[in-house]
Design an enzyme around this catalytic site. Structure first.
Site, PDB file in Angstrom:
ATOM      1  CB  CYS A   8      -0.969  -0.023   1.176  1.00 14.06           C
ATOM      2  SG  CYS A   8      -0.199   0.003   2.808  1.00 14.06           S
ATOM      3  CG  ASN A  11       4.391  -1.558   5.152  1.00 13.71           C
ATOM      4  OD1 ASN A  11       5.506  -1.844   5.545  1.00 13.71           O
ATOM      5  ND2 ASN A  11       3.455  -2.460   5.036  1.00 13.71           N
ATOM      6  CB  CYS A  13      -3.683   1.656   7.047  1.00 17.72           C
ATOM      7  SG  CYS A  13      -3.403   3.149   8.028  1.00 17.72           S
ATOM      8  NE  ARG A  14      -4.541   1.501   1.727  1.00 10.77           N
ATOM      9  CZ  ARG A  14      -4.337   2.241   0.653  1.00 10.77           C
ATOM     10  NH1 ARG A  14      -5.195   2.172  -0.347  1.00 10.77           N
ATOM     11  NH2 ARG A  14      -3.291   3.034   0.561  1.00 10.77           N
ATOM     12  CB  SER A  15       0.205  -3.501   2.782  1.00  9.92           C
ATOM     13  OG  SER A  15       1.065  -2.598   3.413  1.00  9.92           O
ATOM     14  CG  ASP A 130      -5.288   5.743   2.365  1.00  7.89           C
ATOM     15  OD1 ASP A 130      -5.324   5.371   3.551  1.00  7.89           O
ATOM     16  OD2 ASP A 130      -4.371   6.443   1.887  1.00  7.89           O
TER      17      ASP A 130
HETATM   18  P1  4NP Z   1      -1.811   2.821   4.049  1.00 10.18           P
HETATM   19  O1  4NP Z   1      -2.449   4.178   4.614  1.00 10.18           O
HETATM   20  O2  4NP Z   1      -1.244   3.157   2.688  1.00 10.18           O
HETATM   21  O3  4NP Z   1      -2.986   1.901   3.968  1.00 10.18           O
HETATM   22  O4  4NP Z   1      -0.758   2.381   5.042  1.00 10.18           O
HETATM   23  C1  4NP Z   1      -1.713   5.363   4.760  1.00 10.18           C
HETATM   24  C2  4NP Z   1      -0.840   5.491   5.817  1.00 10.18           C
HETATM   25  C3  4NP Z   1      -0.148   6.674   5.993  1.00 10.18           C
HETATM   26  C4  4NP Z   1      -0.351   7.715   5.116  1.00 10.18           C
HETATM   27  C5  4NP Z   1      -1.225   7.595   4.051  1.00 10.18           C
HETATM   28  C6  4NP Z   1      -1.914   6.401   3.869  1.00 10.18           C
HETATM   29  N1  4NP Z   1       0.344   8.942   5.326  1.00 10.18           N
HETATM   30  O5  4NP Z   1       0.031   9.925   4.616  1.00 10.18           O
HETATM   31  O6  4NP Z   1       1.233   8.998   6.203  1.00 10.18           O
END
Ligand code: 4NP
Length: 168
Positions: A8, A11, A13-15, A130
């Site tokens: 994702c 790294n 939340c989703r992955s 997201d």
């Molecule tokens: P992820 O979500 O891609 O599912 O881990 C996010 C985590 C952090 C951020 C954006 C999306 N960020 O902007 O820090």
């Protein structure tokens, strides 16, 4: 050993949720000696960090402990992993670009795909939304999308490789 990398943006939340859910499915099916997985982000902002507390909570609510530490995807991952499973179109584009920048051949046909290619309930856009700027409900939605998509992904690998597995 078949190696799967979930990717994702951050790294956290989703992955990591996808990695935790897939590891749980691998274990429940007794396939630890045949398949392994990891996760990474297209950005390195959260290098070394545990997942977002909301991701940890939703996984734990479903009996899954997340212990992954954030890391950015590398060119070496493109060789190491057999399947690179991204959460959204933006991740797809970023990983695709990494292939070209690092002079790998066209990955799309063989190992790069969207997780929701496997979602039996998908409608419209095939993205795992997201949840970072969202609520706990958004994390719940992500968990269920990931769970049913990962079950279908694992079943497709079981079928492809003709593995014996334990019934759920
Ligand atoms: P992820 O979500 O891609 O599912 O881990 C996010 C985590 C952090 C951020 C954006 C999306 N960020 O902007 O820090």
């Amino acid at each position: 050993m078949v190696k799967v990398l979930f990717v994702c943006l951050g790294n956290i939340c989703r992955s990591p949720i996808a990695e935790g859910v897939f590891k749980d499915l691998i274990q429940k099916n007794g396939l630890e000696d045949k398949i392994s997985c990891d996760s990474a982000g297209t950005a390195g902002w959260h290098e070394g960090q545990l997942p977002d507390r909301r991701a940890i909570k939703i996984a734990l609510d479903h009996g899954i402990a997340l212990a992954h530490k954030g890391r950015e995807i590398t060119a070496a991952d493109l060789d190491t992993f057999d399947h690179i499973v991204v959460m959204d179109e933006s991740n797809f584009k970023d990983v695709y670009e990494l292939y070209y920048k690092t002079k790998h051949s066209n990955p799309a046909a063989e190992k790069l795909f969207l997780l929701r290619d496997y979602d039996p309930n998908v409608r419209g856009i095939k993205e795992v939304p997201d949840p970072y700027y969202g609520s706990e409900l958004d994390f719940e939605e992500v968990f269920h999308i990931v769970q049913r998509s990962n079950e279908a992904l694992l079943n497709s690998l079981i079928e492809k490789h003709g593995w014996q597995h334990q019934a759920q």
